[in-house]
Design a protein around this motif. Structure first.
Motif, PDB file in Angstrom:
ATOM      1  N   ARG A 143       6.800  -2.254  16.179  1.00  0.00           N
ATOM      2  CA  ARG A 143       6.823  -1.390  15.015  1.00  0.00           C
ATOM      3  C   ARG A 143       7.954  -1.734  14.038  1.00  0.00           C
ATOM      4  NH1 ARG A 143       3.401   1.188  11.806  1.00  0.00           N
ATOM      5  NH2 ARG A 143       4.440   2.828  10.635  1.00  0.00           N
ATOM      6  N   ASP A 146       7.016  -3.746  11.214  1.00  0.00           N
ATOM      7  CA  ASP A 146       5.833  -3.281  10.503  1.00  0.00           C
ATOM      8  C   ASP A 146       6.108  -1.964   9.769  1.00  0.00           C
ATOM      9  OD1 ASP A 146       3.130  -3.569   9.725  1.00  0.00           O
ATOM     10  OD2 ASP A 146       2.453  -2.221  11.322  1.00  0.00           O
ATOM     11  N   CYS A 147       7.343  -1.799   9.291  1.00  0.00           N
ATOM     12  CA  CYS A 147       7.693  -0.633   8.483  1.00  0.00           C
ATOM     13  C   CYS A 147       8.897  -0.989   7.615  1.00  0.00           C
ATOM     14  CB  CYS A 147       7.993   0.595   9.350  1.00  0.00           C
ATOM     15  SG  CYS A 147       9.395   0.398  10.471  1.00  0.00           S
ATOM     16  N   ARG A 148       9.120  -0.191   6.565  1.00  0.00           N
ATOM     17  CA  ARG A 148      10.243  -0.460   5.679  1.00  0.00           C
ATOM     18  C   ARG A 148      11.547  -0.143   6.408  1.00  0.00           C
ATOM     19  NH1 ARG A 148      13.501   2.724   2.952  1.00  0.00           N
ATOM     20  NH2 ARG A 148      12.201   4.613   3.048  1.00  0.00           N
ATOM     21  N   ALA A 204      -4.731   8.022  11.879  1.00  0.00           N
ATOM     22  CA  ALA A 204      -4.140   7.460  10.663  1.00  0.00           C
ATOM     23  C   ALA A 204      -3.765   8.548   9.673  1.00  0.00           C
ATOM     24  CB  ALA A 204      -5.125   6.490  10.013  1.00  0.00           C
ATOM     25  N   SER A 205      -2.666   8.315   8.976  1.00  0.00           N
ATOM     26  CA  SER A 205      -2.259   9.190   7.882  1.00  0.00           C
ATOM     27  C   SER A 205      -3.259   9.076   6.736  1.00  0.00           C
ATOM     28  CB  SER A 205      -0.867   8.780   7.395  1.00  0.00           C
ATOM     29  OG  SER A 205      -0.587   9.332   6.123  1.00  0.00           O
ATOM     30  N   HIS A 207      -2.591   8.565   3.853  1.00  0.00           N
ATOM     31  CA  HIS A 207      -2.069   7.546   2.942  1.00  0.00           C
ATOM     32  C   HIS A 207      -2.165   6.145   3.534  1.00  0.00           C
ATOM     33  CE1 HIS A 207      -0.574  10.876   0.579  1.00  0.00           C
ATOM     34  NE2 HIS A 207       0.049  11.342   1.646  1.00  0.00           N
ATOM     35  N   SER A 208      -2.821   6.001   4.670  1.00  0.00           N
ATOM     36  CA  SER A 208      -2.940   4.702   5.328  1.00  0.00           C
ATOM     37  C   SER A 208      -4.403   4.364   5.524  1.00  0.00           C
ATOM     38  CB  SER A 208      -2.213   4.709   6.680  1.00  0.00           C
ATOM     39  OG  SER A 208      -2.366   3.477   7.339  1.00  0.00           O
ATOM     40  N   ASP A 209      -4.857   3.305   4.831  1.00  0.00           N
ATOM     41  CA  ASP A 209      -6.245   2.875   4.993  1.00  0.00           C
ATOM     42  C   ASP A 209      -6.346   1.497   5.622  1.00  0.00           C
ATOM     43  OD1 ASP A 209      -5.244   1.375   2.958  1.00  0.00           O
ATOM     44  OD2 ASP A 209      -6.761   1.929   1.462  1.00  0.00           O
ATOM     45  N   LEU A 210      -5.257   1.063   6.276  1.00  0.00           N
ATOM     46  CA  LEU A 210      -5.237  -0.243   6.931  1.00  0.00           C
ATOM     47  C   LEU A 210      -5.830  -0.128   8.330  1.00  0.00           C
ATOM     48  CD1 LEU A 210      -1.651  -1.453   5.924  1.00  0.00           C
ATOM     49  CD2 LEU A 210      -3.839  -2.166   4.937  1.00  0.00           C
TER      50      LEU A 210
END
Length: 221
Positions: A143, A146-148, A204-205, A207-210
């Motif tokens: 993870r 895979d995040c800011r 999934a959130s 705001h997340s369409d991945l």
């Protein structure tokens, strides 16, 4: 006193349990295995003369434990100074409920580690980033990349304390019920109920369409 072998931790009054000493283990690999299998610890310390125990996230990096917190947290403020903060950190995994034919002989199967020492707040920016990445990775491997990462404002609001693994030991119980001989014919069920963490299907959130990342599709999730 002879040198402690490099593959074991020191045995002393802090690291030797008073009960069931045969379950204790000072082997480094055994201690590391218990620590690496979890990500939630309980941090104990004394505040204003009273004991306090807080649940929080952690990660092991080599011979160090990094423990997560907030800059507003009183224990982490106490770890800022040169003298640091005396702490006790515990990690426990419950593996089974052991049901005996007598109430007295009921038990649990478990793996645990207890570490004592003086914790210090991490102040070096590079070490802080390494520690925070490790804490994220301890909970969800893969993870951190895979995040800011944290920005300066977020890092300023986040604190991590460091505890050197020195005064530490593991303790475990495995196996079957231990019933008294005179209880073996009693008409009660006895045995072990296995216990293990269960991860649900990731949601999934909005705001997340991945697509679901591969590290969430493995056996850990």
């Amino acid at each position: 006193m002879p040198d402690t072998p490099k593959d074991t931790y020191a045995r002393n009054s802090l690291t030797t349990p008073t009960r069931d000493k045969e379950r204790a283990d000072w082997d480094r690999d055994a201690v590391h295995a218990v620590l690496d299998a979890g990500y939630l610890c309980h941090l104990g310390f004394v505040r204003d003369g009273a004991p306090v125990v807080l649940p929080t996230l952690y990660a092991r990096v080599g011979e160090r434990l990094y423990i997560h917190g907030s800059t507003g947290s009183r224990p982490l403020r106490g770890a800022r100074g040169e003298q640091g903060l005396a702490v006790c950190v515990t990690v426990t995994h419950l593996d089974g409920l052991v049901l005996a034919k007598s109430a007295f002989n009921h038990s649990v199967n478990y793996r645990s580690v207890v570490a004592h020492g003086t914790a210090h707040q991490v102040t070096d920016p590079e070490e802080l980033r390494i520690a925070l990445d490790a804490i994220v990775e301890q909970a969800i491997p893969g993870r951190a990349a895979d995040c800011r990462p944290g920005n300066p404002k977020e890092l300023a609001a986040t604190a991590v304390i460091r505890l050197e693994l020195d005064q530490v030991s593991a303790k475990t119980r495995t196996g079957d019920v231990i019933d008294d001989e005179e209880d073996l014919d009693l008409p009660y069920w006895a045995g072990v109920v296995p216990v293990a963490p269960v991860y649900g299907t990731p949601v999934a959130s909005p705001h997340s369409d991945l697509p679901l990342p591969g590290y969430l599709a493995g056996p850990a999730c």
